[in-house]
Design a protein around this motif. Structure first.
Motif, PDB file in Angstrom:
ATOM      1  N   ASN A  77       0.834  -1.208   0.000  1.00  0.00           N
ATOM      2  CA  ASN A  77       0.000   0.000   0.000  1.00  0.00           C
ATOM      3  C   ASN A  77       0.865   1.253   0.000  1.00  0.00           C
ATOM      4  N   MET A  78       0.473   2.181  -0.830  1.00  0.00           N
ATOM      5  CA  MET A  78       1.209   3.435  -0.912  1.00  0.00           C
ATOM      6  C   MET A  78       0.394   4.505  -0.195  1.00  0.00           C
ATOM      7  N   ALA A  79       0.977   5.124   0.832  1.00  0.00           N
ATOM      8  CA  ALA A  79       0.257   6.166   1.566  1.00  0.00           C
ATOM      9  C   ALA A  79      -0.014   7.345   0.649  1.00  0.00           C
ATOM     10  N   SER A  82       2.715   9.810   0.382  1.00  0.00           N
ATOM     11  CA  SER A  82       4.063   9.311   0.073  1.00  0.00           C
ATOM     12  C   SER A  82       4.618   9.839  -1.244  1.00  0.00           C
ATOM     13  N   VAL A  83       3.743  10.438  -2.047  1.00  0.00           N
ATOM     14  CA  VAL A  83       4.161  10.870  -3.391  1.00  0.00           C
ATOM     15  C   VAL A  83       3.924  12.360  -3.580  1.00  0.00           C
ATOM     16  N   GLU A  84       4.537  12.913  -4.635  1.00  0.00           N
ATOM     17  CA  GLU A  84       4.452  14.350  -4.884  1.00  0.00           C
ATOM     18  C   GLU A  84       3.004  14.790  -5.079  1.00  0.00           C
ATOM     19  N   ARG A  86      -0.680  13.939  -4.433  1.00  0.00           N
ATOM     20  CA  ARG A  86      -1.421  13.103  -3.495  1.00  0.00           C
ATOM     21  C   ARG A  86      -2.094  11.915  -4.188  1.00  0.00           C
ATOM     22  N   LYS A  87      -1.862  10.725  -3.636  1.00  0.00           N
ATOM     23  CA  LYS A  87      -2.458   9.526  -4.220  1.00  0.00           C
ATOM     24  C   LYS A  87      -3.784   9.262  -3.535  1.00  0.00           C
ATOM     25  N   ARG A  88      -4.787   8.892  -4.339  1.00  0.00           N
ATOM     26  CA  ARG A  88      -6.080   8.545  -3.740  1.00  0.00           C
ATOM     27  C   ARG A  88      -5.889   7.341  -2.840  1.00  0.00           C
ATOM     28  N   ARG A  93      -5.124  -0.429  -9.404  1.00  0.00           N
ATOM     29  CA  ARG A  93      -4.536  -1.477 -10.272  1.00  0.00           C
ATOM     30  C   ARG A  93      -3.060  -1.698  -9.965  1.00  0.00           C
ATOM     31  N   ARG A  94      -2.340  -0.581  -9.788  1.00  0.00           N
ATOM     32  CA  ARG A  94      -0.897  -0.680  -9.560  1.00  0.00           C
ATOM     33  C   ARG A  94      -0.593  -1.428  -8.265  1.00  0.00           C
ATOM     34  N   SER A  95      -1.298  -1.086  -7.181  1.00  0.00           N
ATOM     35  CA  SER A  95      -0.973  -1.726  -5.903  1.00  0.00           C
ATOM     36  C   SER A  95      -1.412  -3.202  -5.895  1.00  0.00           C
ATOM     37  N   GLN A 128       7.114   6.966   2.010  1.00  0.00           N
ATOM     38  CA  GLN A 128       7.696   7.964   1.106  1.00  0.00           C
ATOM     39  C   GLN A 128       8.222   7.223  -0.118  1.00  0.00           C
ATOM     40  N   ALA A 129       7.899   7.747  -1.288  1.00  0.00           N
ATOM     41  CA  ALA A 129       8.245   7.027  -2.522  1.00  0.00           C
ATOM     42  C   ALA A 129       9.172   7.835  -3.406  1.00  0.00           C
ATOM     43  N   ASP A 130      10.140   7.143  -3.986  1.00  0.00           N
ATOM     44  CA  ASP A 130      11.054   7.812  -4.917  1.00  0.00           C
ATOM     45  C   ASP A 130      11.587   6.832  -5.959  1.00  0.00           C
ATOM     46  N   ALA A 131      10.716   5.969  -6.450  1.00  0.00           N
ATOM     47  CA  ALA A 131      11.049   4.904  -7.411  1.00  0.00           C
ATOM     48  C   ALA A 131      11.822   3.777  -6.735  1.00  0.00           C
ATOM     49  N   GLY A 132      11.316   2.569  -6.931  1.00  0.00           N
ATOM     50  CA  GLY A 132      11.956   1.407  -6.306  1.00  0.00           C
ATOM     51  C   GLY A 132      11.210   0.951  -5.058  1.00  0.00           C
ATOM     52  N   THR A 133       9.960   1.367  -4.928  1.00  0.00           N
ATOM     53  CA  THR A 133       9.237   1.013  -3.697  1.00  0.00           C
ATOM     54  C   THR A 133       8.926  -0.487  -3.642  1.00  0.00           C
ATOM     55  N   ARG A 134       8.676  -1.106  -4.809  1.00  0.00           N
ATOM     56  CA  ARG A 134       8.362  -2.547  -4.757  1.00  0.00           C
ATOM     57  C   ARG A 134       9.595  -3.325  -4.318  1.00  0.00           C
ATOM     58  N   THR A 135      10.778  -2.893  -4.775  1.00  0.00           N
ATOM     59  CA  THR A 135      12.002  -3.606  -4.407  1.00  0.00           C
ATOM     60  C   THR A 135      12.306  -3.384  -2.923  1.00  0.00           C
ATOM     61  N   MET A 173      16.607   6.256  -9.382  1.00  0.00           N
ATOM     62  CA  MET A 173      15.730   7.081  -8.536  1.00  0.00           C
ATOM     63  C   MET A 173      14.637   7.691  -9.410  1.00  0.00           C
ATOM     64  N   LYS A 174      13.784   8.495  -8.786  1.00  0.00           N
ATOM     65  CA  LYS A 174      12.555   8.939  -9.452  1.00  0.00           C
ATOM     66  C   LYS A 174      12.778   9.565 -10.843  1.00  0.00           C
ATOM     67  N   GLU A 175      13.677  10.542 -10.912  1.00  0.00           N
ATOM     68  CA  GLU A 175      13.866  11.212 -12.207  1.00  0.00           C
ATOM     69  C   GLU A 175      14.382  10.246 -13.270  1.00  0.00           C
ATOM     70  N   GLU A 176      15.271   9.334 -12.834  1.00  0.00           N
ATOM     71  CA  GLU A 176      15.814   8.352 -13.782  1.00  0.00           C
ATOM     72  C   GLU A 176      14.726   7.382 -14.228  1.00  0.00           C
ATOM     73  N   ASP A 177      13.853   7.043 -13.286  1.00  0.00           N
ATOM     74  CA  ASP A 177      12.745   6.134 -13.598  1.00  0.00           C
ATOM     75  C   ASP A 177      11.755   6.828 -14.555  1.00  0.00           C
ATOM     76  N   ASN A 178      11.457   8.080 -14.280  1.00  0.00           N
ATOM     77  CA  ASN A 178      10.495   8.821 -15.113  1.00  0.00           C
ATOM     78  C   ASN A 178      11.003   9.081 -16.520  1.00  0.00           C
TER      79      ASN A 178
HETATM   80  N1  UDP Z   1       4.503   7.231  -8.206  1.00  0.00           N
HETATM   81  C1  UDP Z   1       3.730   8.345  -7.948  1.00  0.00           C
HETATM   82  N2  UDP Z   1       2.373   8.174  -7.868  1.00  0.00           N
HETATM   83  C2  UDP Z   1       1.757   6.973  -8.036  1.00  0.00           C
HETATM   84  C3  UDP Z   1       2.568   5.865  -8.328  1.00  0.00           C
HETATM   85  C4  UDP Z   1       3.939   6.026  -8.406  1.00  0.00           C
HETATM   86  O1  UDP Z   1       4.264   9.436  -7.769  1.00  0.00           O
HETATM   87  O2  UDP Z   1       0.527   6.880  -7.965  1.00  0.00           O
HETATM   88  C5  UDP Z   1       5.978   7.398  -8.243  1.00  0.00           C
HETATM   89  C6  UDP Z   1       6.618   6.885  -6.946  1.00  0.00           C
HETATM   90  O3  UDP Z   1       7.686   7.739  -6.586  1.00  0.00           O
HETATM   91  C7  UDP Z   1       7.131   5.531  -7.341  1.00  0.00           C
HETATM   92  C8  UDP Z   1       7.584   5.820  -8.762  1.00  0.00           C
HETATM   93  O4  UDP Z   1       6.571   6.655  -9.289  1.00  0.00           O
HETATM   94  O5  UDP Z   1       8.148   5.071  -6.486  1.00  0.00           O
HETATM   95  C9  UDP Z   1       7.786   4.609  -9.635  1.00  0.00           C
HETATM   96  O6  UDP Z   1       6.646   3.833  -9.630  1.00  0.00           O
HETATM   97  P1  UDP Z   1       6.612   2.357 -10.194  1.00  0.00           P
HETATM   98  O7  UDP Z   1       5.182   2.041 -10.517  1.00  0.00           O
HETATM   99  O8  UDP Z   1       7.638   2.191 -11.243  1.00  0.00           O
HETATM  100  O9  UDP Z   1       6.987   1.441  -8.926  1.00  0.00           O
HETATM  101  P2  UDP Z   1       8.261   1.399  -7.989  1.00  0.00           P
HETATM  102  O10 UDP Z   1       9.458   1.812  -8.802  1.00  0.00           O
HETATM  103  O11 UDP Z   1       8.004   2.366  -6.858  1.00  0.00           O
HETATM  104  O12 UDP Z   1       8.336  -0.004  -7.528  1.00  0.00           O
END
Ligand code: UDP
Length: 239
Positions: A77-79, A82-84, A86-88, A93-95, A128-135, A173-178
């Motif tokens: 679960n993503m709070a 935790s993200v820039e 606000r996540k509902r 689907r993602r979670s 807090q999320a910054d890409a890589g939360t599943r890992t 990290m986030k920017e690299e992932d985006n």
């Molecule tokens: N993210 C976000 N809002 C969301 C879902 C993801 O800002 O609703 C951001 C968050 O920082 C996350 C990153 O996008 O860590 C990458 O998401 P991804 O789905 O690739 O999963 P993750 O890398 O966290 O396992």
């Protein structure tokens, strides 16, 4: 969201100053929640995740029980904070997808036959999320399971590799992932069992081989840190 930077690699360094094969700073704390049977708090760069394990315990609803082994449930679960943006709150689907693949990544190491008709519940909360939360979640969950005393064949260690500005990098990290060209999270049980491999984007065959080797090196380092965190809490193995 930050605008796309012109380059993700400047003078041979990544935007956060890391080398291509460098993980973000990692912190692992074992047994941080009083009411969970096992728990772990993990920081992976700017990611902050908490894993809590409950069980083995009775299965509700009962029709989910399995006569000869425990069932494993995993909720990621993503709070909303935790993200820039606000996540509902609540599942989406993602979670649901991440919960499923994370469960699949962890399940093979758990000796389920020890607990017939029981459930082991794993909760991962992303604070807090910054890409890589599943890992990060998988790493923390694996340590939390050990903390709960669940019999396991090994620890699961996980990290991602990416491709940015045409180069393969460890732990984006986030920017690299985006703004990168590819992102590939893997999870493994040392020395060579892969339990998760996902991929976003494209690699050539050679790039894939290089990325895979780099991810394995990342997992090895994380495994060592997971082990150290457990040893710090419980003392030297077998003592
Ligand atoms: N993210 C976000 N809002 C969301 C879902 C993801 O800002 O609703 C951001 C968050 O920082 C996350 C990153 O996008 O860590 C990458 O998401 P991804 O789905 O690739 O999963 P993750 O890398 O966290 O396992």
């Amino acid at each position: 969201m930050k605008d796309k930077p012109e380059k993700l690699i400047v003078k041979g360094k990544r935007l956060d100053g890391r080398k291509m094969d460098e993980l973000r700073p990692i912190k692992i704390e074992v047994g941080v929640l009083k009411r969970a049977d096992g728990s772990c708090y993990m920081e992976l760069g700017e990611n902050k995740v908490m894993a809590a394990v409950y069980g083995p315990r009775e299965v509700h609803p009962r029709h989910l029980q399995e006569a000869t082994k425990a069932i494993i449930r995993y909720r990621y679960n993503m709070a909303s904070f935790s993200v820039e943006e606000r996540k509902r709150p609540g599942p989406d689907r993602r979670s649901v997808e991440i919960s499923k693949v994370s469960r699949d990544a962890i399940e093979p190491v758990i000796i389920k036959e020890c607990f017939p008709k029981a459930a082991v519940d794993i909760f991962v909360e992303v604070l807090q999320a910054d890409a890589g939360t599943r890992t990060a979640g998988i790493n923390a969950a694996s340590v939390a399971l050990a903390d709960a005393g669940i019999p396991m064949k090994g620890l699961v260690s996980s990290c991602a590799v990416g491709k940015i500005d045409g180069q393969i990098v460890l732990d984006p990290m986030k920017e690299e992932d985006n703004y990168g060209e590819a992102d590939m999270p893997i999870a493994m049980v040392m020395p060579d069992k892969i339990t998760l491999l996902q991929m976003d984007g494209c690699f050539t065959q050679d790039e894939f081989k290089q990325a895979f080797e780099l991810a394995k090196k990342g997992c090895e380092q994380i495994y060592e840190m997971q082990r150290q965190a457990l040893i710090e809490k419980y003392g030297v193995e077998g003592k």
